[in-house]
Design a protein around this motif. Structure first.
Motif, mmCIF file in Angstrom:
data_model
loop_
_atom_site.group_PDB
_atom_site.id
_atom_site.type_symbol
_atom_site.label_atom_id
_atom_site.label_comp_id
_atom_site.label_asym_id
_atom_site.label_seq_id
_atom_site.Cartn_x
_atom_site.Cartn_y
_atom_site.Cartn_z
ATOM 1 N N LYS A 23 0.840 -1.204 0.000
ATOM 2 C CA LYS A 23 0.000 0.000 0.000
ATOM 3 C C LYS A 23 0.876 1.257 0.000
ATOM 4 O O LYS A 23 1.799 1.386 0.800
ATOM 5 C CB LYS A 23 -0.919 -0.018 1.226
ATOM 6 N N THR A 57 5.209 4.516 3.094
ATOM 7 C CA THR A 57 4.853 5.909 3.326
ATOM 8 C C THR A 57 6.094 6.803 3.218
ATOM 9 O O THR A 57 7.056 6.420 2.529
ATOM 10 C CB THR A 57 4.087 6.040 4.676
ATOM 11 N N ASP A 58 6.057 7.971 3.874
ATOM 12 C CA ASP A 58 7.154 8.929 3.668
ATOM 13 C C ASP A 58 8.134 8.959 4.834
ATOM 14 O O ASP A 58 8.832 9.939 5.032
ATOM 15 C CB ASP A 58 6.568 10.329 3.425
ATOM 16 N N LYS A 61 0.054 8.683 13.436
ATOM 17 C CA LYS A 61 -0.694 8.818 12.168
ATOM 18 C C LYS A 61 -0.223 7.855 11.081
ATOM 19 O O LYS A 61 -0.945 7.592 10.112
ATOM 20 C CB LYS A 61 -0.537 10.268 11.684
ATOM 21 N N GLY A 121 0.806 5.411 0.248
ATOM 22 C CA GLY A 121 -0.019 6.545 0.673
ATOM 23 C C GLY A 121 0.114 7.735 -0.266
ATOM 24 O O GLY A 121 0.861 7.700 -1.249
ATOM 25 N N GLY A 122 -0.613 8.797 0.082
ATOM 26 C CA GLY A 122 -0.723 9.978 -0.774
ATOM 27 C C GLY A 122 0.604 10.596 -1.185
ATOM 28 O O GLY A 122 0.804 10.910 -2.364
ATOM 29 N N HIS A 159 8.058 5.584 14.333
ATOM 30 C CA HIS A 159 9.085 6.172 15.194
ATOM 31 C C HIS A 159 8.676 6.068 16.660
ATOM 32 O O HIS A 159 7.502 5.863 16.973
ATOM 33 C CB HIS A 159 9.322 7.629 14.801
HETATM 34 P P1 ADP Z 1 0.286 8.208 4.050
HETATM 35 O O1 ADP Z 1 -0.197 9.378 3.262
HETATM 36 O O2 ADP Z 1 1.396 7.463 3.377
HETATM 37 O O3 ADP Z 1 -0.812 7.328 4.536
HETATM 38 P P2 ADP Z 1 0.426 9.498 6.603
HETATM 39 O O4 ADP Z 1 0.629 10.974 6.505
HETATM 40 O O5 ADP Z 1 -0.942 9.017 6.892
HETATM 41 O O6 ADP Z 1 1.025 8.831 5.299
HETATM 42 O O7 ADP Z 1 1.409 8.893 7.721
HETATM 43 C C1 ADP Z 1 2.787 9.160 7.700
HETATM 44 C C2 ADP Z 1 3.085 10.307 8.649
HETATM 45 O O8 ADP Z 1 2.751 9.933 9.984
HETATM 46 C C3 ADP Z 1 4.565 10.655 8.747
HETATM 47 O O9 ADP Z 1 4.933 11.553 7.738
HETATM 48 C C4 ADP Z 1 4.677 11.255 10.144
HETATM 49 O O10 ADP Z 1 4.718 12.652 10.121
HETATM 50 C C5 ADP Z 1 3.381 10.855 10.849
HETATM 51 N N1 ADP Z 1 3.615 10.206 12.130
HETATM 52 C C6 ADP Z 1 2.986 10.528 13.307
HETATM 53 N N2 ADP Z 1 3.409 9.771 14.307
HETATM 54 C C7 ADP Z 1 4.350 8.946 13.801
HETATM 55 C C8 ADP Z 1 5.197 7.941 14.354
HETATM 56 N N3 ADP Z 1 5.145 7.615 15.639
HETATM 57 N N4 ADP Z 1 6.069 7.315 13.522
HETATM 58 C C9 ADP Z 1 6.131 7.631 12.221
HETATM 59 N N5 ADP Z 1 5.367 8.560 11.632
HETATM 60 C C10 ADP Z 1 4.484 9.220 12.412
#
Ligand code: ADP
Ligand code: ASP
Ligand code: MG
Length: 440
Positions: A5, A218-219, A254, A7-8, A224
């Motif tokens: 999968k 994802t990015d 997230k 993401g955006g 973390h």
């Molecule tokens: P996608 O669009 O790929 O679904 P999301 O924006 O939903 O990506 O999720 C990735 C983002 O989640 C990361 O860029 C990061 O800023 C955020 N994030 C928040 N908490 C965490 C965490 N504990 N570990 C990693 N990323 C996190």
């Protein structure tokens, strides 16, 4: 078979899509789940908002801007005249369709149809690109197999059955591409799995085909140990147990949609979080394996309301808690944290839709006080009660922060603190410093 999968942000531009194409054409017949290009679902929500407000001009302006962006993406993504033309026709047909909603009554039903266009476009674009590159990829229509029941929960039997039917139609395929997020509901209408729900699509598909692994690209290089948007020097966690990942996702990490762990855990399929921008990074593996004696990560969930009910009869008469819980249940409001004492109970909720009714009903049973704008901080890891000193470590990091509630012992995996939202950033940083960075 693996589920991959993206993401955006991973499909946020033509060049990113081309990078994804390299990752998915690895010779295996996998199912690729894509989100809409980043920002698109937000823009589609904005368009819907104008249409709800009966401002078709406002909506049209944004529709035209978004269409122009997509025409550019097509120009950059596809190279042969034939595919460029097919790409432009694709964009035109979706945007003409979105524009058709500016002329009619706009309800929740039409909004869901508008919101679905982002994933329908991104997957069709990727499929064109792959075909242009000579890959025998097949677009699987999620609206033909992804379905929710009358309670708005996914219907795993239906999904499995219909997805297999779709897969069997395409023996020749070397790769499948499908839409995340979108589905049909029990009445056959177009619906979705909530914002961020493409992760859920991936795990539902993974469970339906008994995949070898579900990969969420994802990015960032995995989950973390704290929220990287708020805290300095966070590091990826290499391994999480399903329960730990679910707690973190539910309490604000997230990177994962909170619902997406359950189907994978149930089917015992490992979930791997990977970074599209750095495909060789190890990422995070989520599985059934546990790691003893380690605190893994911290997450925070905002916009929490705390409600304290002090029993008028002073002692917690039996039946008091039942009455309290029944009130929340009758308003379909779920409780996140609970703390009890001999004279009362405090609970937290994250949905204030029926707050006033709930408070009115609770007042029949005791004195009620409310704290708004609170935040749950959740510390996750091996937090079995037999481990000595782990709670103390977490508490020590919170020593200069006013704590309204503490919850420990509900599971083996977490300790949660309820604090003011305004103290969130400080609490997260201090927990990282104390628990992970060895800074006092
Ligand atoms: P996608 O669009 O790929 O679904 P999301 O924006 O939903 O990506 O999720 C990735 C983002 O989640 C990361 O860029 C990061 O800023 C955020 N994030 C928040 N908490 C965490 C965490 N504990 N570990 C990693 N990323 C996190
Ligand atoms: N496109 C949807 C959203 O932005 C679903 C997802 O990306 O997971 O919420
Ligand atoms: Mg996401």
């Amino acid at each position: 078979m693996k589920i991959m999968k993206f993401g955006g942000t991973s499909v946020g531009s033509a060049s990113r899509m081309k990078e994804v194409a390299k990752l998915i054409t690895n010779g295996d017949k996998n199912i690729v789940v894509l989100s809409a290009m980043s920002g698109t679902t937000n823009t589609l929500e904005e368009i819907s908002d104008y249409l709800y407000k009966k401002n078709p001009e406002g909506a049209n302006e944004i529709i035209n801007q978004l269409e122009a962006q997509y025409r550019k993406h097509i120009e950059e993504l596809l190279s042969t005249p034939e595919f460029k033309q097919r790409g432009m026709e694709l964009i035109k047909s979706h945007f003409d369709y979105i524009r058709s909603f500016t002329k009619d009554l706009f309800t929740l039903f039409e909004e869901k149809v508008v919101l679905a266009q982002g994933e329908l476009i991104s997957t069709a674009m990727m499929n064109f690109y792959l075909q242009e590159q000579g890959v025998k990829s097949v677009l699987l229509p999620a609206l033909e197999f992804m379905r929710t029941d009358k309670n708005a929960d996914p219907d795993p039997v239906y999904i499995k059955d219909k997805l297999h039917n779709q897969l069997e139609l395409h023996d020749e395929a070397t790769l499948f591409v499908t839409q995340g997020y979108i589905c049909r509901n029990a009445y056959g209408e177009i619906d979705n799995l909530q914002r961020g729900g493409s992760d859920y699509t991936a795990s539902l598909i993974g469970a339906a085909v008994n995949a070898e692994e579900i990969q969420i690209w994802t990015d960032i290089d995995g989950m973390h140990n704290n929220d990287p948007r708020i805290v300095d020097k966070t590091k990826p966690v290499r391994h999480l147990q399903f329960e730990e990942a679910a707690e973190l996702a539910y309490f604000g990490a997230k990177i994962l949609h909170p619902t997406c762990i359950q189907p994978a855990k149930y089917a015992n399929i490992p979930v791997r979080l990977l970074n599209t921008m750095d495909p060789n990074a190890a990422g995070t593996l989520v599985s059934n394996e546990s790691e003893e004696g380690v605190i893994k990560a911290v997450a925070a969930k905002e916009d929490i309301t705390a409600i304290k009910i002090k029993s008028s009869r002073m002692l917690l008469a039996h039946g008091f808690l039942r009455k309290v819980f029944e009130i929340f249940e009758s308003y379909q409001t779920s409780i996140d944290m609970i703390c009890t004492s001999e004279v009362g109970v405090s609970v937290t909720i994250d949905n204030n839709k029926h707050l006033n009714e709930i408070l009115n009903d609770l007042k029949k049973y005791g004195t009620v006080t409310v704290d708004h704008d609170m935040c749950i901080i959740c510390v996750v890891g091996d937090l079995r009660w037999e481990n000595v000193g782990f709670e103390a470590k977490a508490l020590d990091s919170m020593k200069n922060i006013p704590v309204r509630m503490i919850s420990f012992g509900g599971s083996n995996y977490n300790i949660s603190f309820l604090i003011r939202k305004s103290d969130k950033a400080r609490a997260l940083q201090q927990l990282s410093d104390g628990l992970f960075n060895g800074i006092k």
